[in-house]
Scaffold this active site. Structure first.
Site, PDB file in Angstrom:
ATOM      1  N   ASP A 522     110.036  86.522  11.635  1.00 23.89           N
ATOM      2  CA  ASP A 522     109.724  85.093  11.625  1.00 23.89           C
ATOM      3  C   ASP A 522     108.292  84.953  12.153  1.00 23.89           C
ATOM      4  O   ASP A 522     108.031  85.220  13.333  1.00 23.89           O
ATOM      5  CB  ASP A 522     110.734  84.377  12.547  1.00 23.89           C
ATOM      6  CG  ASP A 522     110.548  82.866  12.570  1.00 23.89           C
ATOM      7  OD1 ASP A 522     109.439  82.391  12.263  1.00 23.89           O
ATOM      8  OD2 ASP A 522     111.532  82.172  12.911  1.00 23.89           O
ATOM      9  N   HIS A 523     107.422  84.536  11.285  1.00 21.60           N
ATOM     10  CA  HIS A 523     106.003  84.532  11.665  1.00 21.60           C
ATOM     11  C   HIS A 523     105.674  83.450  12.694  1.00 21.60           C
ATOM     12  O   HIS A 523     104.571  83.399  13.231  1.00 21.60           O
ATOM     13  CB  HIS A 523     105.135  84.356  10.410  1.00 21.60           C
ATOM     14  CG  HIS A 523     103.790  85.002  10.517  1.00 21.60           C
ATOM     15  ND1 HIS A 523     103.221  85.357  11.719  1.00 21.60           N
ATOM     16  CD2 HIS A 523     102.888  85.360   9.584  1.00 21.60           C
ATOM     17  CE1 HIS A 523     102.030  85.888  11.518  1.00 21.60           C
ATOM     18  NE2 HIS A 523     101.800  85.907  10.233  1.00 21.60           N
ATOM     19  N   ARG A 524     106.647  82.596  12.993  1.00 16.15           N
ATOM     20  CA  ARG A 524     106.405  81.628  14.073  1.00 16.15           C
ATOM     21  C   ARG A 524     106.512  82.313  15.429  1.00 16.15           C
ATOM     22  O   ARG A 524     105.912  81.874  16.414  1.00 16.15           O
ATOM     23  CB  ARG A 524     107.436  80.490  14.011  1.00 16.15           C
ATOM     24  CG  ARG A 524     107.318  79.637  12.767  1.00 16.15           C
ATOM     25  CD  ARG A 524     108.484  78.690  12.656  1.00 16.15           C
ATOM     26  NE  ARG A 524     109.769  79.414  12.612  1.00 16.15           N
ATOM     27  CZ  ARG A 524     110.956  78.826  12.546  1.00 16.15           C
ATOM     28  NH1 ARG A 524     111.039  77.498  12.510  1.00 16.15           N
ATOM     29  NH2 ARG A 524     112.059  79.540  12.509  1.00 16.15           N
TER      30      ARG A 524
END
Ligand code: CAO
Length: 550
Positions: A522-524
């Site tokens: 999850d690139h967040r």
């Protein structure tokens, strides 16, 4: 400056009509003809325009109110000259009911019918159903013929649906009878007074040549124009029959008033509904299918991926034989989870390799011992162990994002899920405290959990609390894939089949057993550099498993 009342004009005879939209606010400066409110009957919606220019001081109607001709919509401040006229308006408006009655008798439709006494001859009980006044619209397209020859119609049944660029409207008959002949065709254009159908009136319908056939009850809006003539200088412009613009739900969609009303009741945006009617018209059934589809997507509500249009439903039987097979509960839940994750998580996948040549030598070396213990050691427990160490080394992978979007939840335990493909669907049992367990323990637990999953013996608790997931396709094949993050976790490791590959050792190529790794994250929560470090670290641990005991 003076204040005057602006009233509801004749709405084609309709009474107690619901206000569905108020288009103005107090303080608005309006011009003559500007829309003030939108009302909706069960046949059509109409914009009620301003009869004069001015500044709105008070609005006396609100959404949901009902109104009738002569009701005051707004109070406006007007200049002196307009005020005089407006005063006249308010005085005369009280008399509106009377002239309208008079004018209706003279409405073009009725006049036309009266001019055709032979067609409506009392000798036969055949009567003509004519196109009523269409609020000034001409050459209006017929988009649907709602009747066929032989149909028995009740008073008020729809004959045709017409569509202008602003609205579609059902044209009902105002007497009962049996359709003898249809004089119009779908796609044709009609004008006020045109014959729609010849209808054999039911017994009891009195037909007199001198009593013209007033074919429909709505929308006789031109009678309002007549009011203007009768009560001049009072100016009460005709309502604009407009089912499209004001509704605010799918205004560009093609749909009849009844469909629009249904859509409004259900809160459906017609613009999102796939139309299956002729020439792209939205049918009632289309709205129902749309709602049904939405109801089947509970997990996608509450701001999670909403607003993304579903692909249109297709009847595949038109292409060949098909079966409709009910999905198992597990498959349905998996589908929802996957969709939710796919729509909510900005995924990136990092690809890498781990050299497991030595690991494999070691693993084969303990095979006999494993058999003695009644177990089997595959590469997977080593992967588990390596991932547990990597999660300790890179704690940013061992988090969940708080729904408030402002916090991350750091976990200080290491529970890892393992995806298991079963006939009933995908299950992910979770192995707890992986960092604290030996390869032997992990092997045994993997075997137990895998068997439980396949025998449908996993309990909900067995599948909860994961921090990270491994999806191993290593026993099957493939070189890489992009696993979907198992939310609320923030990363998942896909493992593909290890294969011998020539690797350059600085002086020569040597055969090494390389295991492909696909880390989706999850690139967040995780950035790309950390992901690259994470897989590199896994590679280091797996290439020399002595690191696993450090
Ligand atoms: N590369 C090469 N060979 C591999 C491998 C890899 N990455 N991973 C496993 N293998 C080999 C094993 O060593 C074993 O071979 P040997 O018997 O010669 O040692 C063989 O593949 C079968 O392994 P397995 O599937 O029985 O065991 P596992 O530990 O790899 O998997 C479990 C355990 C529970 C995942 C398994 O029972 C299972 O269901 N596997 C099917 C794959 C699956 O469902 N993956 C999830 C996909 S859904 O995203």
């Amino acid at each position: 400056m003076a204040t005057s009342n602006m009233m509801i004009p004749d709405m084609g005879g309709a009474q107690s009509v619901e206000v569905i939209e108020v288009c103005v606010a107090v303080g608005d400066v309006i011009d003559e003809g500007d829309s003030i409110i939108v009302v909706e009957t069960d046949k059509a919606s109409m914009e009620i325009p301003a009869s004069s220019a001015g500044t709105i001081k008070t609005i006396l109607l609100k959404e949901g109110d009902t109104c009738s001709m002569g009701d005051v919509m707004i109070k406006v401040e007007v200049d002196g000259e307009t005020a005089t006229n407006a005063q006249a308006t308010s005085t005369k408006a009280e008399e509106v009911a009377a002239p309208v009655t008079k004018v209706e008798v003279e409405s073009p439709a009725t006049v036309l019918a009266a001019k055709e006494p032979e067609s409506a001859s009392p000798a036969t009980s055949e009567r003509l159903a004519l196109v009523p006044d269409l609020g000034g619209a001409t050459d209006v397209e017929i988009i649907e013929i709602s009747i066929k020859v032989g149909d028995e119609l009740a008073d008020g049944d729809s004959l045709v649906v017409l569509e202008t660029d602003k609205a579609s409207m059902e044209i009902p008959i105002n007497f009962a009878g049996t359709v003898v002949d249809i004089k119009v065709a779908e796609g044709g254009k009609v004008n006020v007074g045109d014959t729609i159908a010849v209808v054999m009136a039911s017994s009891g319908e009195v037909v007199k040549a001198e009593e013209p056939v007033a074919p429909v009850e709505a929308p006789r809006v031109t009678s309002v124009t007549k009011v203007e003539e009768v009560v001049a200088p009072v100016k009460i412009p005709a309502p604009k029959v407009s089912a499209a613009a004001p509704i605010g739900v799918g205004s560009a969609a093609h749909a009849g008033p009844a469909v629009r009303m249904l859509a409004r009741e259900l809160g459906v945006d017609l613009g999102q509904v796939s139309a299956t009617g002729p020439r792209g018209r939205v049918l009632k059934e289309d709205v129902q299918v749309f709602v049904k589809q939405k109801m089947l997507q509970p997990a996608l509500s509450a701001g999670q991926g909403v607003g993304i249009e579903q692909p249109p439903a297709i009847d595949f039987s038109q292409f060949g034989e098909v079966d409709h097979i009910k999905m198992s509960k597990i498959k349905r839940v998996t589908a929802q989870n996957m969709t939710r994750s796919w729509l909510n998580v900005p995924h990136v996948t990092q690809f890498d390799h781990a050299d497991i040549t030595e690991l494999e030598v070691f693993r084969k070396g303990i095979k006999a011992e494993a058999e003695k213990k009644g177990t089997k050691v595959t590469p997977l427990p080593f992967m588990l162990k390596a991932c547990a160490m990597a999660l300790r080394e890179f704690p940013q992978f061992n988090v969940s994002l708080d729904n408030d979007g402002e916090r991350i939840i750091q976990k200080h335990y290491v529970h890892i899920g393992v995806a298991v493909d079963t006939p009933a669907g995908l299950m992910v049992p979770v192995i707890r405290d992986v960092d604290k367990k030996s390869i032997w323990q992990l092997s045994e637990e993997l075997i137990t959990m895998g068997a439980k999953a396949k025998d449908k013996k996993l309990m909900p608790a067995d599948m909860q609390g994961g921090c990270f997931t491994i999806s191993s396709l290593g026993s099957i094949g493939g070189t890489a894939f992009t696993p979907i993050v198992n939310t609320p976790e923030v990363a998942i490791l896909g493992v593909s089949k290890a294969e011998m590959q020539p690797r350059w050792n600085g002086s020569e190529f040597e055969p090494r057993l390389m295991m492909p790794l696909s880390l989706s994250y999850d690139h967040r929560a995780v950035n790309g550099a950390d992901a690259a470090r994470f897989t590199q670290y896994l590679g280091k641990l797996l290439s020399d498993i002595r690191h696993l005991v450090m």
